[in-house]
Design a protein around this motif. Structure first.
Motif, PDB file in Angstrom:
ATOM      1  N   MET A  25      22.512 -19.564  24.244  1.00 52.90           N
ATOM      2  CA  MET A  25      23.341 -18.529  24.805  1.00 52.90           C
ATOM      3  C   MET A  25      24.705 -19.064  25.183  1.00 52.90           C
ATOM      4  N   TRP A  26      24.715 -20.273  25.753  1.00 49.54           N
ATOM      5  CA  TRP A  26      26.010 -20.830  26.159  1.00 49.54           C
ATOM      6  C   TRP A  26      26.861 -21.175  24.949  1.00 49.54           C
ATOM      7  N   GLU A  27      26.200 -21.604  23.885  1.00 43.99           N
ATOM      8  CA  GLU A  27      26.959 -21.877  22.661  1.00 43.99           C
ATOM      9  C   GLU A  27      27.598 -20.589  22.155  1.00 43.99           C
ATOM     10  N   LEU A  28      26.809 -19.518  22.184  1.00 41.60           N
ATOM     11  CA  LEU A  28      27.303 -18.220  21.725  1.00 41.60           C
ATOM     12  C   LEU A  28      28.455 -17.747  22.615  1.00 41.60           C
ATOM     13  N   VAL A  29      28.285 -17.896  23.932  1.00 36.69           N
ATOM     14  CA  VAL A  29      29.324 -17.466  24.869  1.00 36.69           C
ATOM     15  C   VAL A  29      30.628 -18.207  24.584  1.00 36.69           C
ATOM     16  N   ARG A  30      30.513 -19.503  24.331  1.00 34.20           N
ATOM     17  CA  ARG A  30      31.729 -20.292  24.056  1.00 34.20           C
ATOM     18  C   ARG A  30      32.395 -19.837  22.757  1.00 34.20           C
ATOM     19  N   SER A  31      31.577 -19.525  21.750  1.00 31.27           N
ATOM     20  CA  SER A  31      32.185 -19.121  20.477  1.00 31.27           C
ATOM     21  C   SER A  31      32.792 -17.721  20.604  1.00 31.27           C
ATOM     22  N   LEU A  32      32.177 -16.846  21.406  1.00 27.26           N
ATOM     23  CA  LEU A  32      32.748 -15.511  21.633  1.00 27.26           C
ATOM     24  C   LEU A  32      34.092 -15.633  22.337  1.00 27.26           C
ATOM     25  N   ARG A  33      34.118 -16.503  23.330  1.00 30.97           N
ATOM     26  CA  ARG A  33      35.349 -16.702  24.072  1.00 30.97           C
ATOM     27  C   ARG A  33      36.441 -17.246  23.146  1.00 30.97           C
ATOM     28  N   ALA A  34      36.036 -18.147  22.240  1.00 30.45           N
ATOM     29  CA  ALA A  34      37.007 -18.701  21.289  1.00 30.45           C
ATOM     30  C   ALA A  34      37.567 -17.595  20.385  1.00 30.45           C
ATOM     31  N   SER A  35      36.769 -16.533  20.165  1.00 31.69           N
ATOM     32  CA  SER A  35      37.249 -15.435  19.314  1.00 31.69           C
ATOM     33  C   SER A  35      38.015 -14.389  20.125  1.00 31.69           C
ATOM     34  N   GLY A  36      38.233 -14.665  21.422  1.00 30.60           N
ATOM     35  CA  GLY A  36      39.071 -13.774  22.237  1.00 30.60           C
ATOM     36  C   GLY A  36      38.327 -12.809  23.135  1.00 30.60           C
ATOM     37  N   VAL A  37      36.985 -12.909  23.175  1.00 28.87           N
ATOM     38  CA  VAL A  37      36.214 -12.010  24.046  1.00 28.87           C
ATOM     39  C   VAL A  37      36.272 -12.550  25.485  1.00 28.87           C
ATOM     40  N   THR A  38      36.449 -11.645  26.429  1.00 27.25           N
ATOM     41  CA  THR A  38      36.416 -12.012  27.852  1.00 27.25           C
ATOM     42  C   THR A  38      34.969 -11.879  28.319  1.00 27.25           C
ATOM     43  N   ILE A  39      34.493 -12.862  29.068  1.00 30.04           N
ATOM     44  CA  ILE A  39      33.083 -12.844  29.470  1.00 30.04           C
ATOM     45  C   ILE A  39      32.959 -12.896  30.986  1.00 30.04           C
ATOM     46  N   ILE A  40      32.182 -11.949  31.520  1.00 34.73           N
ATOM     47  CA  ILE A  40      31.926 -11.926  32.958  1.00 34.73           C
ATOM     48  C   ILE A  40      30.433 -12.080  33.132  1.00 34.73           C
ATOM     49  N   LEU A  41      30.028 -13.092  33.910  1.00 33.50           N
ATOM     50  CA  LEU A  41      28.592 -13.259  34.090  1.00 33.50           C
ATOM     51  C   LEU A  41      28.264 -13.329  35.567  1.00 33.50           C
ATOM     52  N   THR A  42      27.124 -12.758  35.919  1.00 37.49           N
ATOM     53  CA  THR A  42      26.619 -12.963  37.277  1.00 37.49           C
ATOM     54  C   THR A  42      25.484 -13.952  37.140  1.00 37.49           C
ATOM     55  N   THR A  43      25.360 -14.807  38.113  1.00 35.96           N
ATOM     56  CA  THR A  43      24.298 -15.801  37.998  1.00 35.96           C
ATOM     57  C   THR A  43      23.856 -16.297  39.358  1.00 35.96           C
ATOM     58  N   HIS A  44      22.604 -16.724  39.403  1.00 32.98           N
ATOM     59  CA  HIS A  44      22.074 -17.420  40.586  1.00 32.98           C
ATOM     60  C   HIS A  44      22.190 -18.911  40.366  1.00 32.98           C
ATOM     61  N   TYR A  45      22.314 -19.280  39.091  1.00 34.97           N
ATOM     62  CA  TYR A  45      22.312 -20.705  38.769  1.00 34.97           C
ATOM     63  C   TYR A  45      23.723 -21.246  38.899  1.00 34.97           C
ATOM     64  N   ILE A  46      23.943 -21.939  39.999  1.00 36.15           N
ATOM     65  CA  ILE A  46      25.297 -22.415  40.255  1.00 36.15           C
ATOM     66  C   ILE A  46      25.729 -23.400  39.182  1.00 36.15           C
ATOM     67  N   GLU A  47      24.772 -24.189  38.678  1.00 39.17           N
ATOM     68  CA  GLU A  47      25.167 -25.198  37.673  1.00 39.17           C
ATOM     69  C   GLU A  47      25.672 -24.510  36.402  1.00 39.17           C
ATOM     70  N   GLU A  48      25.200 -23.278  36.195  1.00 40.49           N
ATOM     71  CA  GLU A  48      25.646 -22.509  35.046  1.00 40.49           C
ATOM     72  C   GLU A  48      27.139 -22.170  35.198  1.00 40.49           C
ATOM     73  N   ALA A  49      27.491 -21.690  36.377  1.00 40.50           N
ATOM     74  CA  ALA A  49      28.895 -21.366  36.652  1.00 40.50           C
ATOM     75  C   ALA A  49      29.739 -22.629  36.570  1.00 40.50           C
ATOM     76  N   GLU A  50      29.177 -23.707  37.108  1.00 46.07           N
ATOM     77  CA  GLU A  50      29.917 -24.967  37.144  1.00 46.07           C
ATOM     78  C   GLU A  50      30.215 -25.435  35.726  1.00 46.07           C
ATOM     79  N   GLU A  51      29.252 -25.221  34.843  1.00 46.46           N
ATOM     80  CA  GLU A  51      29.426 -25.696  33.468  1.00 46.46           C
ATOM     81  C   GLU A  51      30.311 -24.756  32.651  1.00 46.46           C
TER      82      GLU A  51
END
Length: 313
Positions: free
Chosen positions: A178-204
């Protein structure tokens, strides 16, 4: 001359939501989400994360305030605004008896997008769903169903993608994909907003982080800035012998003893002009305390988050 594109793709102004029961889920939220960024919204359960997303996506009507997506008002210009948004909700609800291929194509059609088998094929391949394209959704595992939800959200080529707790209860492999996909979407210009409980996820993942608590945004910062402002460094001195009490001469350093009494912990601001470490080491030797090793550690976003929420209560 073209006017420059506005920096913000999502603009939330003076947004409040009070339910019929009188419960105020959101209080005067002002938030701008920049085009092409990954924005993480952190907050404890019941803080208002999902309500905020649902208002921006036009699912919940705000009590007051405005939301615009790429210049389109989510209420006055609902169809245009909503067609720019993809939403991956927390709950796994899909058309159980449809095939993966049919479901994803149907989602595309819902937004009035012409058929594009090549694009849908690409989305399914990116999400490792291609070999399951003819399977009925009911036959898939939880992780695969979650992938289908993401595929559905991407089917109409949104410019803004909301991921509500995307990796809650998800296996490590899916999280990585999922994170790989999110990074590639962002590279294609998509803005991504995520809510998370996993702080390390936000940190990364995130470029900027917003913290919401009791329906109020208590901080919005660039990740590095947040770490810098609120992150403290610790110096841990491993001592040669046990120490029962910290000598009075070292009181100015606010040292704490480790539970085994074989270490001293010193907190300092790594950005300050002077960290005080050199002086501390000198004063330690004058106090007759010898150490055999020292290590430093930095506070994680987890600790920062807990402190922020504590301060805002």
């Amino acid at each position: 001359m073209h006017a420059p594109m506005p920096l913000s793709v999502v603009s939330v102004a003076n947004l409040s939501k009070t339910y019929a029961s009188g419960f105020q889920a959101l209080k005067q939220i002002n938030l701008d989400i920049h085009r092409g960024e990954i924005f993480a919204l952190l907050g404890p359960n019941g803080a208002g994360k999902t309500t905020l997303i649902n208002v921006i996506c036009g699912i919940v009507t705000p009590t007051e305030g405005t939301v615009s997506v790429d210049g389109h008002d989510i209420i006055k210009d609902y169809r245009a605004a909503r067609s720019l948004i993809g939403l991956v909700p927390q709950e796994l609800h899909t058309d159980a008896f449809e095939s993966v291929w049919a479901t994803v194509n149907f989602s595309r059609g819902l937004f009035g997008k012409p058929r594009n088998p090549d694009y849908v094929t690409k989305v399914l391949k990116d999400l490792s769903l291609w070999d399951k394209k003819d399977n009925k959704i009911i036959t898939l595992s939880g992780g695969m169903k979650r992938r289908v939800l993401i595929a559905k959200a991407l089917a109409h080529e949104p410019r803004v993608l909301f991921l509500d707790e995307p990796t809650a209860g998800v296996d490590v492999e899916l999280r990585r994909d999922m994170w790989e996909l999110v990074r590639s979407l962002r590279a294609s210009g998509v803005t991504i907003i995520l809510t998370t409980h996993y702080i390390e996820e936000a940190e990364e993942m995130a470029d900027r982080i917003g913290v919401i608590n009791h329906g109020e945004i208590i901080v919005v910062e660039g990740k590095a800035e947040l770490m810098r402002k609120l992150g403290k460094k610790q110096l841990i001195l491993h001592l040669h012998e046990l120490v029962d009490v910290v000598p009075d001469t070292l009181a100015p350093y606010s040292l704490t003893l480790t539970p085994d009494r074989r270490g001293l912990v010193y907190n300092y601001d790594s950005q300050a002009e002077r960290t005080g470490i050199t002086r501390l080491l000198r004063d330690l030797s004058e106090a007759g305390i010898r150490f055999r090793d020292l290590e430093t550690s930095e506070s994680s976003l987890e600790e920062i988050f807990v402190n922020l929420v504590r301060q805002s209560q």
